[in-house]
Design a protein around this motif. Structure first.
Motif, PDB file in Angstrom:
ATOM      1  N   HIS A 184       0.815  -1.210   0.000  1.00 11.62           N
ATOM      2  CA  HIS A 184       0.000   0.000   0.000  1.00 11.62           C
ATOM      3  C   HIS A 184       0.850   1.263   0.000  1.00 11.62           C
ATOM      4  N   MET A 185       2.086   1.151   0.427  1.00 15.04           N
ATOM      5  CA  MET A 185       2.991   2.300   0.369  1.00 15.04           C
ATOM      6  C   MET A 185       3.616   2.427  -1.023  1.00 15.04           C
ATOM      7  N   ILE A 186       3.850   1.282  -1.654  1.00 18.11           N
ATOM      8  CA  ILE A 186       4.426   1.282  -3.001  1.00 18.11           C
ATOM      9  C   ILE A 186       3.392   1.738  -4.032  1.00 18.11           C
ATOM     10  N   ASP A 187       2.176   1.302  -3.835  1.00 26.84           N
ATOM     11  CA  ASP A 187       1.060   1.707  -4.712  1.00 26.84           C
ATOM     12  C   ASP A 187      -0.157   1.980  -3.836  1.00 26.84           C
ATOM     13  N   PRO A 188      -0.383   3.242  -3.479  1.00 24.36           N
ATOM     14  CA  PRO A 188      -1.472   3.556  -2.546  1.00 24.36           C
ATOM     15  C   PRO A 188      -2.851   3.634  -3.192  1.00 24.36           C
ATOM     16  N   ALA A 189      -2.989   3.217  -4.434  1.00 27.30           N
ATOM     17  CA  ALA A 189      -4.261   3.362  -5.145  1.00 27.30           C
ATOM     18  C   ALA A 189      -5.397   2.638  -4.423  1.00 27.30           C
ATOM     19  N   GLN A 190      -5.149   1.412  -3.969  1.00 29.39           N
ATOM     20  CA  GLN A 190      -6.201   0.639  -3.299  1.00 29.39           C
ATOM     21  C   GLN A 190      -6.566   1.275  -1.959  1.00 29.39           C
ATOM     22  N   LEU A 191      -5.560   1.751  -1.237  1.00 32.25           N
ATOM     23  CA  LEU A 191      -5.781   2.426   0.035  1.00 32.25           C
ATOM     24  C   LEU A 191      -6.661   3.653  -0.172  1.00 32.25           C
ATOM     25  N   TRP A 192      -6.342   4.423  -1.210  1.00 30.01           N
ATOM     26  CA  TRP A 192      -7.102   5.629  -1.534  1.00 30.01           C
ATOM     27  C   TRP A 192      -8.523   5.271  -1.949  1.00 30.01           C
ATOM     28  N   ALA A 193      -8.658   4.258  -2.783  1.00 30.02           N
ATOM     29  CA  ALA A 193      -9.977   3.881  -3.284  1.00 30.02           C
ATOM     30  C   ALA A 193     -10.885   3.417  -2.149  1.00 30.02           C
ATOM     31  N   GLY A 194     -10.334   2.623  -1.238  1.00 30.07           N
ATOM     32  CA  GLY A 194     -11.131   2.117  -0.134  1.00 30.07           C
ATOM     33  C   GLY A 194     -11.644   3.235   0.759  1.00 30.07           C
ATOM     34  N   ALA A 195     -10.754   4.171   1.092  1.00 32.04           N
ATOM     35  CA  ALA A 195     -11.162   5.277   1.955  1.00 32.04           C
ATOM     36  C   ALA A 195     -12.092   6.238   1.215  1.00 32.04           C
ATOM     37  N   SER A 196     -11.832   6.445  -0.068  1.00 33.47           N
ATOM     38  CA  SER A 196     -12.667   7.355  -0.860  1.00 33.47           C
ATOM     39  C   SER A 196     -14.089   6.826  -1.001  1.00 33.47           C
ATOM     40  N   ALA A 197     -14.220   5.504  -1.059  1.00 36.76           N
ATOM     41  CA  ALA A 197     -15.542   4.901  -1.155  1.00 36.76           C
ATOM     42  C   ALA A 197     -16.389   5.228   0.073  1.00 36.76           C
ATOM     43  N   PRO A 223       3.129   7.573  -3.898  1.00 42.66           N
ATOM     44  CA  PRO A 223       3.802   6.287  -3.713  1.00 42.66           C
ATOM     45  C   PRO A 223       5.232   6.456  -3.209  1.00 42.66           C
ATOM     46  N   VAL A 224       5.730   5.396  -2.584  1.00 42.03           N
ATOM     47  CA  VAL A 224       7.128   5.328  -2.162  1.00 42.03           C
ATOM     48  C   VAL A 224       7.831   4.347  -3.088  1.00 42.03           C
ATOM     49  N   PRO A 225       8.963   4.718  -3.659  1.00 44.07           N
ATOM     50  CA  PRO A 225       9.643   3.803  -4.583  1.00 44.07           C
ATOM     51  C   PRO A 225       9.930   2.442  -3.937  1.00 44.07           C
ATOM     52  N   LEU A 226       9.707   1.404  -4.706  1.00 45.17           N
ATOM     53  CA  LEU A 226       9.868   0.037  -4.218  1.00 45.17           C
ATOM     54  C   LEU A 226      11.220  -0.172  -3.546  1.00 45.17           C
TER      55      LEU A 226
END
Length: 310
Positions: free
Chosen positions: A95-108, A124-127
């Motif tokens: 979720h730190m490398i790709d926060p899209a899912q984290l954002w989507a869940g909270a935005s919902a 995002p934080v680089p891998l």
């Protein structure tokens, strides 16, 4: 006040003395523990200046878990720290490398506009800069060992940090919430945090036992600051977890169960705060704990529904 090179940083989230991050300084090197939201980044950098450090001197950002009031600003802060690595529970790393899912869940739940206003857009934080920290993972801060402990209960992706040098723990949300406004002659007042969606009472009890087994001098909470009397507070948390679970069970399948549970939690906290010697009004208690009461009720009901399915 700075003790053992530990600096408390008020991230400015919600209200003063609500959301803390920490800076540990050892031999001219720094490690942040948690970071608040994007809007906290200037405060984090200012804390470095006040400690006599620069962004070049930071080796680590350690996240207790990836809930946005603790980790929402991680990407933006890491962009300012050229030499730092980010340590996070293995379950939270993606979720730190790709926060899209984290954002989507909270935005919902909250909506895009509220998310932007409250947390700012997640970066995002680089891998290659992310370090997974499983149970007992050791982080070396200029010769100062920081041990990461797998401590589920509030969230499956939760870790606590044990600082052997100071004999102190950084507990994120595992050791509950203790706002300074509730302090009395009897010391701090603490309640568990059972916010959605991974509350697990048995795991939380076990994590508390694990922290207490270390016999720490103090525990540093994100909400808010350092507390002592840790064995007494742990006993309070154990009792309140059980009381909250009982209230959730009694809410059952009633159509207005969340409202009923919020009212019951308010009664519980008001009763316990009064027994603690706090003389504030119910209205003041609701002002200080209103957000937490709602989140605790939601998390308890998610847990209750999960139990019913199994």
């Amino acid at each position: 006040m700075t003790v053992h090179g530990i600096h408390t940083i008020d991230t400015g989230f919600v209200r003063p003395r609500f959301d803390a991050a920490y800076l540990i300084v050892e031999n001219g090197r720094g490690a942040f523990i948690d970071c608040g939201t994007n809007f906290a980044v200037p405060r984090m950098l200012d804390a470095l200046r006040q400690a006599g450090l620069t962004a070049d001197d930071v080796d680590w950002l350690i996240l207790t878990h990836v809930h946005l009031d603790h980790a929402g600003g991680a990407g933006a802060l890491m962009a300012q720290l050229p030499h730092a690595r980010l340590a996070v529970h293995p379950r939270g790393a993606r979720h730190m490398i790709d926060p899209a899912q984290l954002w989507a869940g909270a935005s919902a739940v909250y909506g895009e506009a509220v998310m932007e206003q409250t947390y700012g857009r997640l970066q995002p934080v680089p891998l290659e800069r992310v370090v997974e920290a499983p149970d007992n993972h050791m982080i070396d801060l200029a010769g100062r060992p920081l041990r990461c402990l797998d401590t589920p209960g509030h969230a499956k992706h939760h870790l606590c940090v044990y600082d052997e040098r100071s004999n102190r723990c950084f507990s994120g949300d595992t050791f509950g919430l203790s706002y300074r406004e509730f302090d009395t002659a009897n010391g701090p007042f603490v309640i568990p945090t059972t916010s959605p969606v991974q509350f697990d009472p048995e795991a939380l009890h076990a994590s508390l036992h694990r922290l207490i087994a270390l016999q720490p001098e103090a525990i540093h909470l994100t909400h808010y600051g350092a507390v002592e009397q840790v064995e007494k507070l742990a006993d309070d948390l154990h009792r309140r977890i059980d009381a909250m679970v009982a209230l959730a069970r009694s809410a059952g399948e009633l159509p207005d169960r969340q409202a009923r549970l919020m009212e019951a939690l308010t009664d519980l906290y008001a009763q316990h705060a009064a027994a603690h010697g706090w003389i504030g009004s119910r209205a003041t208690l609701c002002e200080l704990l209103g957000m937490d009461i709602e989140l605790n009720a939601q998390g308890l009901l998610v847990w209750l529904d999960r139990q019913a399915r199994h």
